[in-house]
Scaffold this motif. Structure first.
Motif, PDB file in Angstrom:
ATOM      1  N   PRO A  78      -4.233  -8.415   3.535  1.00  0.00           N
ATOM      2  CA  PRO A  78      -3.468  -7.868   4.338  1.00  0.00           C
ATOM      3  C   PRO A  78      -2.661  -6.866   3.025  1.00  0.00           C
ATOM      4  O   PRO A  78      -3.271  -7.080   2.170  1.00  0.00           O
ATOM      5  CB  PRO A  78      -2.005  -8.682   4.514  1.00  0.00           C
ATOM      6  N   ILE A  79      -1.867  -5.467   3.267  1.00  0.00           N
ATOM      7  CA  ILE A  79      -1.270  -5.100   2.268  1.00  0.00           C
ATOM      8  C   ILE A  79      -0.616  -5.488   1.403  1.00  0.00           C
ATOM      9  O   ILE A  79      -0.243  -5.227  -0.063  1.00  0.00           O
ATOM     10  CB  ILE A  79      -1.580  -3.486   2.805  1.00  0.00           C
ATOM     11  N   ALA A  80       0.436  -6.187   2.038  1.00  0.00           N
ATOM     12  CA  ALA A  80       1.892  -6.703   1.031  1.00  0.00           C
ATOM     13  C   ALA A  80       0.671  -7.792   0.143  1.00  0.00           C
ATOM     14  O   ALA A  80       1.164  -8.150  -0.721  1.00  0.00           O
ATOM     15  CB  ALA A  80       2.777  -8.181   1.952  1.00  0.00           C
ATOM     16  N   PHE A  81      -0.017  -8.520   0.609  1.00  0.00           N
ATOM     17  CA  PHE A  81      -1.260  -9.236  -0.083  1.00  0.00           C
ATOM     18  C   PHE A  81      -1.496  -9.152  -1.305  1.00  0.00           C
ATOM     19  O   PHE A  81      -1.727  -8.955  -2.552  1.00  0.00           O
ATOM     20  CB  PHE A  81      -2.149 -10.155   0.393  1.00  0.00           C
ATOM     21  N   LEU A  82      -2.464  -7.480  -0.959  1.00  0.00           N
ATOM     22  CA  LEU A  82      -2.894  -6.482  -1.910  1.00  0.00           C
ATOM     23  C   LEU A  82      -1.882  -6.034  -3.118  1.00  0.00           C
ATOM     24  O   LEU A  82      -2.197  -6.279  -4.087  1.00  0.00           O
ATOM     25  CB  LEU A  82      -3.833  -5.619  -1.607  1.00  0.00           C
ATOM     26  N   LEU A  83      -0.667  -5.881  -2.690  1.00  0.00           N
ATOM     27  CA  LEU A  83       0.142  -5.497  -3.535  1.00  0.00           C
ATOM     28  C   LEU A  83       0.501  -6.288  -4.804  1.00  0.00           C
ATOM     29  O   LEU A  83       1.045  -6.297  -5.551  1.00  0.00           O
ATOM     30  CB  LEU A  83       0.832  -4.026  -2.736  1.00  0.00           C
ATOM     31  N   HIS A  85      -0.711  -9.680  -5.816  1.00  0.00           N
ATOM     32  CA  HIS A  85      -2.347  -9.373  -6.172  1.00  0.00           C
ATOM     33  C   HIS A  85      -2.233  -8.600  -7.291  1.00  0.00           C
ATOM     34  O   HIS A  85      -2.807  -9.348  -8.341  1.00  0.00           O
ATOM     35  CB  HIS A  85      -3.429  -9.465  -5.180  1.00  0.00           C
ATOM     36  N   PHE A  86      -2.131  -7.421  -6.981  1.00  0.00           N
ATOM     37  CA  PHE A  86      -2.410  -6.824  -8.505  1.00  0.00           C
ATOM     38  C   PHE A  86      -0.915  -6.900  -9.823  1.00  0.00           C
ATOM     39  O   PHE A  86      -1.870  -7.022 -10.812  1.00  0.00           O
ATOM     40  CB  PHE A  86      -1.676  -4.377  -7.857  1.00  0.00           C
ATOM     41  N   THR A  87       0.117  -7.340  -8.967  1.00  0.00           N
ATOM     42  CA  THR A  87       1.554  -7.878  -9.904  1.00  0.00           C
ATOM     43  C   THR A  87       0.733  -8.804 -10.784  1.00  0.00           C
ATOM     44  O   THR A  87       1.111  -9.138 -12.065  1.00  0.00           O
ATOM     45  CB  THR A  87       2.646  -7.961  -9.382  1.00  0.00           C
ATOM     46  N   LEU A  88       0.314 -10.481  -9.664  1.00  0.00           N
ATOM     47  CA  LEU A  88       0.673 -11.459 -10.103  1.00  0.00           C
ATOM     48  C   LEU A  88      -0.847 -11.804 -11.008  1.00  0.00           C
ATOM     49  O   LEU A  88      -1.100 -12.202 -11.916  1.00  0.00           O
ATOM     50  CB  LEU A  88      -0.290 -11.988  -9.368  1.00  0.00           C
ATOM     51  N   VAL A  89      -2.549 -10.041 -11.360  1.00  0.00           N
ATOM     52  CA  VAL A  89      -3.031 -10.528 -11.822  1.00  0.00           C
ATOM     53  C   VAL A  89      -2.924 -10.289 -13.599  1.00  0.00           C
ATOM     54  O   VAL A  89      -3.878 -10.287 -14.747  1.00  0.00           O
ATOM     55  CB  VAL A  89      -4.652 -10.121 -11.117  1.00  0.00           C
ATOM     56  N   ALA A  98       2.471   1.055  -9.394  1.00  0.00           N
ATOM     57  CA  ALA A  98       2.753   2.365  -8.624  1.00  0.00           C
ATOM     58  C   ALA A  98       2.158   3.513  -7.932  1.00  0.00           C
ATOM     59  O   ALA A  98       2.653   3.708  -6.989  1.00  0.00           O
ATOM     60  CB  ALA A  98       3.758   2.664  -9.244  1.00  0.00           C
ATOM     61  N   PHE A  99       1.497   3.796  -8.770  1.00  0.00           N
ATOM     62  CA  PHE A  99       0.359   4.877  -8.519  1.00  0.00           C
ATOM     63  C   PHE A  99      -0.033   3.765  -6.866  1.00  0.00           C
ATOM     64  O   PHE A  99      -0.756   4.255  -5.647  1.00  0.00           O
ATOM     65  CB  PHE A  99      -0.339   5.095  -9.105  1.00  0.00           C
ATOM     66  N   MET A 100      -0.820   2.462  -6.903  1.00  0.00           N
ATOM     67  CA  MET A 100      -2.200   2.187  -6.526  1.00  0.00           C
ATOM     68  C   MET A 100      -0.989   1.853  -5.193  1.00  0.00           C
ATOM     69  O   MET A 100      -1.546   1.840  -3.979  1.00  0.00           O
ATOM     70  CB  MET A 100      -2.324   0.682  -6.937  1.00  0.00           C
ATOM     71  N   THR A 101       0.140   1.185  -4.953  1.00  0.00           N
ATOM     72  CA  THR A 101       0.839   1.648  -4.077  1.00  0.00           C
ATOM     73  C   THR A 101       1.079   2.152  -3.306  1.00  0.00           C
ATOM     74  O   THR A 101       0.969   2.607  -2.198  1.00  0.00           O
ATOM     75  CB  THR A 101       2.928   0.506  -4.343  1.00  0.00           C
TER      76      THR A 101
END
Length: 461
Positions: A78-83, A85-89, A98-101
């Motif tokens: 899901p989009i919220a999960f992916l966004l 995920h970008f932060t946690l990795v 911010a760009f990918m979001t």
């Protein structure tokens, strides 16, 4: 001798033999007529002409059936999960996140797309073995389903083409398939890489040339796959971050044959036209979509800002060649008249084709712009937009997911023609026109849209 040179020689030989048989037939008819022979002897040259035509004409290519993978539910992102995920990795800086979001939330991609297991980990650090396992996860369910649907054994396959743009192991991906299904020793296998979203049609072109030279029943298998485990970019270059945002898991398999209706099966489609063009000779087109290493030593696939214009120029030149081939005479006549008057005229492709499948490679606005260039109403792009929303961009296999959508919705009828348009790095543009040769019922359990068809197209809005 390469394939193109061999094809050219075969074409010359075919024309020479056809012309020779025609001259021979006419000569025999003249001789028989002036020799005052019995009229029944006039049937001899006619029989010889039909005989030579049968054995010298290339066989038609038919699409028996195809399958598309529906990945396992636990791989959903899901989009919220992916966004999150970008932060946690902790591999991306704030500007990159911010760009990918911004790209993801404005792209029109939905909540049901899939990523491989290696990219679900925190931190993600996929290995070669992870990528091999991903290929197994994609290939085997898709091919098992196709062999079960068509009742064709793997040992009956004469040609295998596997394409994957970003992963090229040794042994090759095609060897993985041959080994798994214990295919026969003389199977012709090809592995295509680096060809992008247009590779599926290139595979069908290879299969077409293989099948049309055989009179005995033969089968060809074309597999298109999008493998992502080693494809993510974790640097700061925004041109390379787009792949993380839009590309997702996917796999399709197409079974082709040189036979029409038989006692055991009747193919779904007949191959009518296939055209391939490219602009790789142009530096701007060549560099508009390219895999390269940036200053920090990280490799990523760049999509330049001018890629939209480069693709538009490529598609325009491609359609200029395609239009005279597939359009009815009245549209060709209108096109010529408008050109002579120096006026702009968009040919009515809908008069020659019923459905269109194009790469769902970007935002809905760009997809609609491409559709407008083809003279298509927005409703004709429903399958493209639905595929991008449900599955994301799956490279070459996306076109087959669109075909599956059209079938599942009951929109594909006998005599309908569908245009598949594939655009790949290079840049290259490939088009395929298929004609539906029979009506058929769809088993939604074996269709990638079976669990969500009732939601479309409403959920896209």
């Amino acid at each position: 001798m390469d394939i193109s040179h061999r094809d050219h020689l075969f074409s010359i030989l075919h024309r020479f033999c056809s012309f020779s048989s025609l001259i021979l037939s006419i000569s025999m008819q003249i001789f028989i007529f002036f020799s005052n022979c019995h009229p029944i002897y006039l049937l001899i040259p006619t029989f010889l002409t039909l005989f030579f035509h049968h054995f010298l004409s290339p066989s038609e290519t038919h699409l028996v059936d195809f399958s598309c993978l529906r990945p396992a539910k636990h791989l959903r992102v899901p989009i919220a999960f992916l966004l999150e995920h970008f932060t946690l990795v902790k591999r991306f800086d704030k500007e990159s996140i911010a760009f990918m979001t911004k790209v993801i939330t404005s792209s029109g991609i939905g909540e049901e797309t899939y990523l491989p297991p290696a990219l679900h980990l925190i931190p993600f650090s996929p290995t070669h073995e992870d990528t091999i396992q991903e290929s197994h996860m994609l290939f085997f369910p898709t091919l098992d389903e196709l062999f079960a649907k068509t009742k064709v054994l793997p040992q009956g396959i004469g040609l295998l083409v596997v394409n994957c743009s970003g992963f090229c192991p040794s042994p090759s991906l095609s060897s993985i398939v041959v080994n798994r299904y214990n295919m026969r020793p003389d199977v012709k296998s090809y592995n295509i890489s680096g060809m992008g979203c247009g590779a599926g049609i290139i595979g069908i072109d290879i299969a077409k040339h293989f099948l049309e030279r055989r009179k005995a029943k033969s089968y060809a298998l074309v597999v298109s796959v999008q493998i992502l485990s080693t494809g993510w970019y974790d640097g700061k270059d925004s041109r390379k971050l787009l792949l993380n945002c839009l590309f997702r898991m996917g796999c399709s398999a197409v079974l082709l044959t040189n036979q029409g209706k038989t006692d055991t099966f009747q193919p779904k489609y007949r191959l009518v036209h296939l055209l391939r063009t490219q602009n790789a000779y142009d530096d701007q087109a060549y560099n508009s979509a390219i895999l390269e290493e940036e200053d920090e030593g990280k490799t990523g696939f760049s999509m330049e800002r001018y890629i939209g214009k480069a693709v538009a120029d490529l598609v325009k030149s491609h359609l200029t060649l395609l239009a005279p081939i597939i359009l009815p005479w009245e549209e060709r006549f209108k096109y010529v008249i408008y050109c002579l008057l120096h006026k702009k005229y968009v040919p009515g492709f809908t008069k020659a084709i019923k459905h269109v499948c194009i790469p769902p490679s970007s935002q809905p606005l760009i997809i609609k712009t491409v559709g407008k260039g083809l003279g298509l109403h927005e409703n004709a792009l429903e399958a493209v937009l639905a595929t991008f929303h449900r599955y994301g961009n799956q490279s070459a296999s996306s076109i087959l997911y669109q075909m599956a959508y059209l079938e599942a919705k009951g929109k594909m009828k006998k005599s309908d023609r569908v245009l598949q348009l594939g655009i790949g790095s290079g840049l290259k543009c490939n088009s395929l026109v298929l004609e539906c040769v029979r009506d058929f019922e769809i088993d939604l359990k074996a269709n990638p849209w079976g669990d969500c068809l009732h939601q479309y197209p409403a959920c896209m809005h």
